[in-house]
Design a protein around this motif. Structure first.
Motif, PDB file in Angstrom:
ATOM      1  N   LEU A   1      -2.723   0.154  13.286  1.00 28.19           N
ATOM      2  CA  LEU A   1      -3.041   1.568  13.458  1.00 28.19           C
ATOM      3  C   LEU A   1      -4.012   1.692  14.621  1.00 28.19           C
ATOM      4  O   LEU A   1      -5.112   1.153  14.585  1.00 28.19           O
ATOM      5  CB  LEU A   1      -3.643   2.135  12.172  1.00 28.19           C
ATOM      6  N   GLY A   2      -3.578   2.394  15.668  1.00 27.37           N
ATOM      7  CA  GLY A   2      -4.367   2.490  16.891  1.00 27.37           C
ATOM      8  C   GLY A   2      -4.007   1.426  17.905  1.00 27.37           C
ATOM      9  O   GLY A   2      -4.544   1.407  19.020  1.00 27.37           O
ATOM     10  N   THR A   3      -3.077   0.537  17.544  1.00 32.47           N
ATOM     11  CA  THR A   3      -2.751  -0.605  18.401  1.00 32.47           C
ATOM     12  C   THR A   3      -1.959  -0.219  19.644  1.00 32.47           C
ATOM     13  O   THR A   3      -1.788  -1.042  20.542  1.00 32.47           O
ATOM     14  CB  THR A   3      -1.952  -1.650  17.613  1.00 32.47           C
ATOM     15  N   VAL A   4      -1.506   1.039  19.740  1.00 33.67           N
ATOM     16  CA  VAL A   4      -0.843   1.486  20.963  1.00 33.67           C
ATOM     17  C   VAL A   4      -1.789   1.341  22.153  1.00 33.67           C
ATOM     18  O   VAL A   4      -1.364   1.091  23.286  1.00 33.67           O
ATOM     19  CB  VAL A   4      -0.365   2.948  20.816  1.00 33.67           C
ATOM     20  N   ASN A   5      -3.095   1.478  21.897  1.00 34.45           N
ATOM     21  CA  ASN A   5      -4.084   1.387  22.971  1.00 34.45           C
ATOM     22  C   ASN A   5      -4.257  -0.032  23.508  1.00 34.45           C
ATOM     23  O   ASN A   5      -4.862  -0.227  24.563  1.00 34.45           O
ATOM     24  CB  ASN A   5      -5.438   1.907  22.478  1.00 34.45           C
TER      25      ASN A   5
ATOM     26  N   PRO B   1       1.922   9.954   7.022  1.00 29.32           N
ATOM     27  CA  PRO B   1       2.993  10.895   6.694  1.00 29.32           C
ATOM     28  C   PRO B   1       4.326  10.196   6.473  1.00 29.32           C
ATOM     29  O   PRO B   1       4.534   9.059   6.879  1.00 29.32           O
ATOM     30  CB  PRO B   1       3.050  11.789   7.943  1.00 29.32           C
ATOM     31  N   GLY B   2       5.250  10.923   5.828  1.00 22.48           N
ATOM     32  CA  GLY B   2       6.617  10.454   5.732  1.00 22.48           C
ATOM     33  C   GLY B   2       6.929   9.661   4.483  1.00 22.48           C
ATOM     34  O   GLY B   2       6.182   9.662   3.498  1.00 22.48           O
ATOM     35  N   LYS B   3       8.055   8.956   4.524  1.00 21.47           N
ATOM     36  CA  LYS B   3       8.525   8.144   3.409  1.00 21.47           C
ATOM     37  C   LYS B   3       8.627   6.694   3.847  1.00 21.47           C
ATOM     38  O   LYS B   3       9.168   6.399   4.910  1.00 21.47           O
ATOM     39  CB  LYS B   3       9.889   8.640   2.926  1.00 21.47           C
ATOM     40  N   GLY B   4       8.141   5.799   2.989  1.00 23.09           N
ATOM     41  CA  GLY B   4       8.172   4.386   3.311  1.00 23.09           C
ATOM     42  C   GLY B   4       7.071   3.668   2.561  1.00 23.09           C
ATOM     43  O   GLY B   4       6.686   4.067   1.449  1.00 23.09           O
ATOM     44  N   PHE B   5       6.505   2.643   3.166  1.00 20.64           N
ATOM     45  CA  PHE B   5       5.435   1.891   2.525  1.00 20.64           C
ATOM     46  C   PHE B   5       4.650   1.156   3.603  1.00 20.64           C
ATOM     47  O   PHE B   5       5.067   1.074   4.774  1.00 20.64           O
ATOM     48  CB  PHE B   5       5.997   0.895   1.507  1.00 20.64           C
TER      49      PHE B   5
ATOM     50  N   ILE C   1       0.863  -1.183   0.000  1.00 18.40           N
ATOM     51  CA  ILE C   1       0.000   0.000   0.000  1.00 18.40           C
ATOM     52  C   ILE C   1       0.900   1.233   0.000  1.00 18.40           C
ATOM     53  O   ILE C   1       1.853   1.329   0.782  1.00 18.40           O
ATOM     54  CB  ILE C   1      -0.916   0.050   1.241  1.00 18.40           C
ATOM     55  N   ASN C   2       0.601   2.196  -0.851  1.00 17.19           N
ATOM     56  CA  ASN C   2       1.292   3.478  -0.834  1.00 17.19           C
ATOM     57  C   ASN C   2       0.922   4.221   0.448  1.00 17.19           C
ATOM     58  O   ASN C   2      -0.234   4.224   0.856  1.00 17.19           O
ATOM     59  CB  ASN C   2       0.880   4.301  -2.059  1.00 17.19           C
ATOM     60  N   LEU C   3       1.910   4.849   1.087  1.00 21.45           N
ATOM     61  CA  LEU C   3       1.628   5.538   2.355  1.00 21.45           C
ATOM     62  C   LEU C   3       0.529   6.577   2.218  1.00 21.45           C
ATOM     63  O   LEU C   3      -0.255   6.800   3.145  1.00 21.45           O
ATOM     64  CB  LEU C   3       2.906   6.217   2.892  1.00 21.45           C
TER      65      LEU C   3
ATOM     66  N   VAL D   1       3.078  -0.657   8.825  1.00 17.65           N
ATOM     67  CA  VAL D   1       3.666   0.530   8.205  1.00 17.65           C
ATOM     68  C   VAL D   1       5.170   0.547   8.480  1.00 17.65           C
ATOM     69  O   VAL D   1       5.599   0.382   9.618  1.00 17.65           O
ATOM     70  CB  VAL D   1       3.016   1.815   8.740  1.00 17.65           C
ATOM     71  N   THR D   2       5.951   0.757   7.432  1.00 17.20           N
ATOM     72  CA  THR D   2       7.405   0.877   7.558  1.00 17.20           C
ATOM     73  C   THR D   2       7.803   2.267   7.070  1.00 17.20           C
ATOM     74  O   THR D   2       7.509   2.624   5.919  1.00 17.20           O
ATOM     75  CB  THR D   2       8.126  -0.197   6.717  1.00 17.20           C
ATOM     76  N   PHE D   3       8.417   3.070   7.936  1.00 14.89           N
ATOM     77  CA  PHE D   3       8.749   4.436   7.523  1.00 14.89           C
ATOM     78  C   PHE D   3      10.111   4.858   8.052  1.00 14.89           C
ATOM     79  O   PHE D   3      10.630   4.298   9.024  1.00 14.89           O
ATOM     80  CB  PHE D   3       7.671   5.433   7.963  1.00 14.89           C
ATOM     81  N   MET D   4      10.696   5.878   7.375  1.00 10.57           N
ATOM     82  CA  MET D   4      12.019   6.375   7.729  1.00 10.57           C
ATOM     83  C   MET D   4      11.918   7.346   8.898  1.00 10.57           C
ATOM     84  O   MET D   4      11.026   8.188   8.953  1.00 10.57           O
ATOM     85  CB  MET D   4      12.672   7.110   6.536  1.00 10.57           C
ATOM     86  N   VAL D   5      12.903   7.260   9.792  1.00  9.89           N
ATOM     87  CA  VAL D   5      12.935   8.181  10.928  1.00  9.89           C
ATOM     88  C   VAL D   5      13.310   9.582  10.468  1.00  9.89           C
ATOM     89  O   VAL D   5      12.822  10.568  10.986  1.00  9.89           O
ATOM     90  CB  VAL D   5      13.931   7.673  11.997  1.00  9.89           C
TER      91      VAL D   5
END
Length: 647
Positions: A569-573, A522-526, A507-509, A613-617
């Motif tokens: 997404l939302g799994t921090v809860n 947001p950001g760069k990744g996939f 999936i495109n971010l 989601v995989t994204f750059m720091v």
């Protein structure tokens, strides 16, 4: 992984050691404070000045008691400065442990000197004694404060998860109950025994008091060593993204520009004033009002039993009851206790019930946890973390209310005629009314006001904190906040192949559907819509940190690329439920190695999305050379993109 089975989250050996070490740390720490805040004064008034004239002894006693009150008030300014020094400390052992260790060593040595009466100097030159006492006590108190601020300031560094912080805070409070109340059990036997060994007399003499102080000092140092060797600070990307160096102006700015520090602090101040004033005059209640001083021992027994029960129950209750309501519940119990103290004091059973209600309180635990969560809240607002500074506020309030109590308790005793050889028979109706108004009615109003403040002004709930952590993560993904070591760039001569960490569909971010149904990450990744519940290493590298909720981790490649893999997404809860990791922070891993398993069904049942989601720091520092084709099948280990640093 069988998604019909819900994996149980098990504590690792390191987690057990960390929790146990932190818990034991407050046994000695709290006992040490109890010796200096309570029993040192008894030693001063009963044995330190034996052999001096009553006139000189009274002057020195007045000097010492006045100094202690003054120092507590002075620490309103000193403690935040100490917190700032701790926050700006950077060593290979972290910023807290050096102060915990040396704070205990120095303050312990100075306490022993004080319990010798500065080696009997008062009998030789009481003026020089007075001067040295001021210097030694101030130095002692500063180093103890360094230890105290660092111990509680460590909580947010041990975990970024609100629930895990609650467990650490509860363990510390539970151990504090043992350390503090345990003194009442051991003090007389120890002091009497060692006095007998030295003099052959069954009494509490100076040598017995010194032995008592030495034993508690040794316990405090052992407890400090346990914390230093048994715990480990988590250097995660959120902590490291904060501004590391702060000025004195930043210290007070961190406090006064963070409403979720100020309002909880006010609520706790109101509670603490009520508690310490009433607790300080309960002996007068039993001796002069009820007329049964022999029953006063039950106050300590009930406080100890309730303390043993309430702290361990907090993390259990907090799973079902938000901490705001636990705070309010405790204040309601306190108000009911005041009603019993005023109207039912002739009934012993009701008085015991009142003591139980009076001690059922989670104000300290809730306040510390709200403060720890306010650290990320403040970081989001102004970019400053200020861990030790924020956690210095609660001890600062305790010291202020302790000073208020010392003054008011004496005033109440004088105003109500409860001094000298007076007994319950000497009390008039006016004396009783005077006592009740200051000991119960005014504190009851303070308890009610604390409920109002917390109910209306404190908004930083567990759920709100989880949202803040996610927002900080999003800002990192966008590059809106920078890591502290931003000057360290990727090695430009070699790109890094970023492999798929899961099986599923790409999936495109920009097309990721978030937990609130908005579109775009947001950001760069996939991202990947996973087909099973397994996460694999996207390249050779080192696991830099893992969220305590286990839903995300940062991995750094061998040539410096920093990536966060965020499961769901939302799994921090979910606070770690349904997640099982197969590595430890700092571990070297290889591309394709199984890192995490997660329960997709449990995530969905809780109303969240299982998107990986995989994204750059540092998105502003990298370029990627491949566009993501939505819906294309991918297997873990497949190359998704190559990442290069910008020239």
């Amino acid at each position: 992984m069988d998604t019909n089975q819900k994996p149980k989250t098990k504590l690792t050996a390191a987690q057990w050691i960390s929790r146990t070490a932190f818990c034991f740390g407050n046994v000695g720490h709290s006992a040490f404070y109890g010796v200096m805040s309570t029993y040192f004064i008894i030693f001063v008034t009963s044995g330190m000045f034996d052999g001096l004239s009553k006139h000189v002894a009274n002057k020195l006693i007045a000097l010492i008691t006045g100094l202690i009150v003054g120092v507590r008030i002075l620490e309103l300014i000193v403690d935040p400065i100490i917190g700032n020094i701790v926050d700006n400390t950077k060593t290979r052992w972290g910023k807290f442990k050096p102060w915990i260790f040396w704070g205990n060593i120095v303050s312990g040595a100075l306490m022993l000197v004080l319990f010798t009466g500065i080696f009997g100097l008062a009998k030789v030159n009481w003026v020089l004694f007075a001067i040295l006492f001021v210097i030694i006590f101030l130095t002692f108190d500063i180093f103890y404060s360094f230890s105290d601020v660092s111990y509680w300031g460590m909580v947010p560094a041990l975990s970024e998860d609100s629930n895990e912080r609650g467990i650490y805070t509860s363990l510390g409070a539970f151990a504090g109950t043992i350390g503090w109340n345990g003194l009442t059990i051991i003090v007389v036997p120890i002091v009497t025994y060692f006095t007998y060994l030295a003099t052959g007399q069954h009494k509490e003499g100076p040598i017995g008091w010194f032995a008592f102080a030495a034993i508690i000092t040794a316990l405090a140092i052992l407890s400090a060593l346990a914390v230093c060797f048994g715990t480990k600070e988590k250097h995660n990307i959120i902590r490291n993204s904060a501004k590391q160096k702060t000025t004195i102006r930043d210290v007070f700015s961190a406090i006064f520009h963070n409403d979720q520090i100020l309002w909880p602090a006010l609520a706790y101040l109101l509670y603490s004033c009520a508690y310490v004033i009433t607790n300080g005059v309960l002996f007068y209640l039993y001796k002069f009002v009820i007329g049964k001083p022999g029953q006063f021992w039950i106050v300590g027994v009930i406080a100890t039993i309730i303390g043993f029960c309430t702290s361990p129950l907090f993390p259990i209750l907090n799973k079902f009851i938000p901490r705001k309501w636990l705070f309010i519940m405790g204040q309601v119990c306190m108000v009911l206790a005041y009603i019993i103290f005023i109207f039912c004091r002739s009934n012993i059973f009701m008085m015991d019930l009142g003591l139980v209600l009076f001690n059922i309180n989670y104000a300290q635990l809730v306040t510390v946890l709200t403060f720890t969560d306010a650290i990320e809240y403040g970081q989001l607002k102004n970019g400053q973390r200020n861990e030790a500074v924020v956690l210095a506020v609660r001890p600062m309030i305790d010291k202020l209310t302790g000073a208020i109590s010392n003054g008011l308790v004496g005033y109440i005793a004088v105003a109500a005629g409860m001094t000298g050889a007076a007994t319950a028979a000497d009390m008039t109706a006016k004396d009783i009314r005077t006592f009740d108004s200051m000991a119960f009615y005014i504190p009851m109003v303070l308890a009610i006001l604390s409920i109002i403040v917390f109910l209306l002004k404190v908004h930083l709930s567990e759920e709100k904190h989880a949202e803040i952590v996610e927002e900080l993560k999003d800002k990192l993904a966008k590059g809106e906040i920078k890591a502290a070591d931003e000057d360290q760039s990727l090695v430009p001569s070699q790109g890094t192949e970023l492999l798929a960490p899961a099986d599923g569909e790409l999936i495109n971010l920009q097309k990721v559907v978030n937990e609130d149904n908005t579109v775009g990450f947001p950001g760069k990744g996939f991202a990947i819509a996973p087909s099973d519940g397994r996460i694999y290493a996207p390249f050779d590298g080192v696991i830099k940190f893992t969220f305590s909720t286990k839903h995300a981790f940062e991995i750094v490649s061998d040539n410096g690329l920093e990536v966060i893999v965020h499961v769901g997404l939302g799994t921090v809860n979910m606070r770690g439920a349904g997640f099982n990791v197969h590595y430890t922070d700092g571990q070297k891993v290889h591309a394709g190695e199984l890192l995490t398993e997660f329960d997709r069904d449990l995530i969905r049942q809780n109303g969240y999305k299982d998107t990986v989601v995989t994204f750059m720091v540092r998105p502003n520092h990298v370029n990627i050379d491949q566009q993501i084709t939505d819906g294309s099948k991918v297997h873990h280990g497949d190359k998704v993109m190559t990442v290069n640093s910008k020239e």
